[in-house]
Design an enzyme around this catalytic site. Structure first.
Site, mmCIF file in Angstrom:
data_model
loop_
_atom_site.group_PDB
_atom_site.id
_atom_site.type_symbol
_atom_site.label_atom_id
_atom_site.label_comp_id
_atom_site.label_asym_id
_atom_site.label_seq_id
_atom_site.Cartn_x
_atom_site.Cartn_y
_atom_site.Cartn_z
ATOM 1 C CG ASP A 44 -0.375 -0.050 2.520
ATOM 2 O OD1 ASP A 44 0.861 -0.184 2.607
ATOM 3 O OD2 ASP A 44 -1.114 0.053 3.523
ATOM 4 C CB SER A 45 4.587 1.687 -0.124
ATOM 5 O OG SER A 45 4.776 0.519 -0.893
ATOM 6 C CG ASP A 83 0.421 -4.040 2.065
ATOM 7 O OD1 ASP A 83 0.445 -4.893 2.980
ATOM 8 O OD2 ASP A 83 1.284 -3.157 1.940
ATOM 9 C CD GLU A 115 0.615 -1.579 7.912
ATOM 10 O OE1 GLU A 115 0.297 -0.807 8.847
ATOM 11 O OE2 GLU A 115 1.075 -1.181 6.838
ATOM 12 C CD GLU A 182 7.948 -0.436 7.624
ATOM 13 O OE1 GLU A 182 6.985 -1.126 7.268
ATOM 14 O OE2 GLU A 182 8.174 0.717 7.192
HETATM 15 O O1 KIV Z 1 3.540 -1.078 1.687
HETATM 16 C C1 KIV Z 1 4.684 -1.516 1.631
HETATM 17 O O2 KIV Z 1 5.422 -1.322 0.663
HETATM 18 C C2 KIV Z 1 5.165 -2.296 2.765
HETATM 19 C C3 KIV Z 1 6.625 -2.598 2.826
HETATM 20 C C4 KIV Z 1 7.406 -1.386 3.009
HETATM 21 C C5 KIV Z 1 6.926 -3.667 3.802
HETATM 22 O O3 KIV Z 1 4.408 -2.638 3.612
#
Ligand code: KIV
Length: 292
Positions: A44-45, A83, A115, A182
């Site tokens: 979700d980044s 995610d 998460e 993380e």
């Molecule tokens: O959303 C993401 O890219 C992540 C990673 C940084 C682990 O959760």
């Protein structure tokens, strides 16, 4: 043959470290897959990297599905994990299972990530029971940035370290096939990795983890809005791209692009034909046009 979650666990048993990177589109997925990367995370980044949000909170299920479908189309070997975005699994277990199901069904990905530690084990158990592999994520959990008071190292001090280890153990017991750690002190991450049966995937958690993940645009030097300390730049692709864009604009303005090498041949369009066409255009012009 595509990597599976069983391969992931097998790699830990064999002591082979797991290489994972994020990806959000087809072109990059093809490049990553061809490089032999073990797993791809449609993180979700993408909210920050692809959509320009300041954090991951605004990302929707539709955003995740849109990007994950493109990634899955571009990759044949890597395990694809998607995610679960903020508020797609927190409100209830039933909603978590429904949304995990959508992510798998509508994208073709092989696993989901969510998460949280002990607070989400009900969700993890129920999603796993529905036949969907879950990767957990503890330590710095960006969807809780407001509760954590910013992007900070987690697990500092005995109490926080004990809580982190308890969270990691709880998600393992709930059935997660792997857990992302993380922003965790390296010695604590190494202890978690030694004591868990499932692979740990570190990001800002040192080399003692069973694998590593980074945001691809960070490690390529393409995304520079903010660069966490744990990011190593493996290339300066951002600079390479800026140079290419500048050179393109210069050549377009100078009329040196496209050259003959980048145009179609004029075999079907010889000078005599063009001259005839030009003459007929002139003849079609009305007297008024001539006067203008
Ligand atoms: O959303 C993401 O890219 C992540 C990673 C940084 C682990 O959760």
């Amino acid at each position: 043959m595509r990597n599976t979650v069983l391969d992931f666990i097998g790699m830990k048993r064999q002591g082979r470290r797991i290489a994972m990177l994020t990806c959000y589109d087809y072109t990059m997925a093809r490049l990553l897959d061809a490089s032999g990367i073990d797993a791809i995370l449609v993180g979700d980044s993408l909210g920050c990297v692809m959509l320009g949000y300041p954090d991951t909170l605004p990302v929707t299920m539709d955003d995740m599905i849109h990007h994950a479908r493109a990634v899955v189309r571009g990759c044949q070997q890597a395990l694809v994990v998607v995610d679960m975005p903020f508020m797609s699994y927190q409100a209830s277990i039933a909603e978590a299972v429904r949304n995990a199901g959508r992510l798998i069904k509508e994208t073709g990905a092989q696993a989901v990530k969510l998460e949280g530690g002990a607070s989400v084990i009900g969700q993890i158990r129920a999603i796993v029971d529905a036949g969907i592999p879950v990767q957990a994520h503890v330590g710095m959990t960006p969807q809780s940035v407001n509760a954590l008071g910013g992007f900070k190292v987690q697990g500092r001090g005995e109490e926080a370290a004990a809580r982190l280890l308890a969270d990691a153990r709880a998600v393992e017991q709930a059935g997660a096939f792997s857990v992302v750690l993380e922003c965790v002190p390296p010695k604590l991450a190494a202890l978690a990795s030694r004591t868990l049966h499932i692979p740990t995937i570190g990001i800002g958690a040192g080399a003692g983890c069973d694998g590593q993940v980074l945001v691809s645009q960070d490690m390529l030097g393409m995304f520079t809005d903010f660069t966490p300390r744990f990011v190593k730049r493996f290339a300066e692709a951002g600079e390479t791209m800026r140079t290419a864009f500048r050179t393109y604009a210069e050549e377009v303005r100078a009329g040196t692009f496209p050259s003959e090498a980048h145009a179609f041949t004029s075999a079907d369009c010889d000078d005599a034909v063009l001259a005839r066409l030009e003459r007929s255009l002139h003849e079609e012009q009305t007297p008024e046009d001539d006067g203008v």
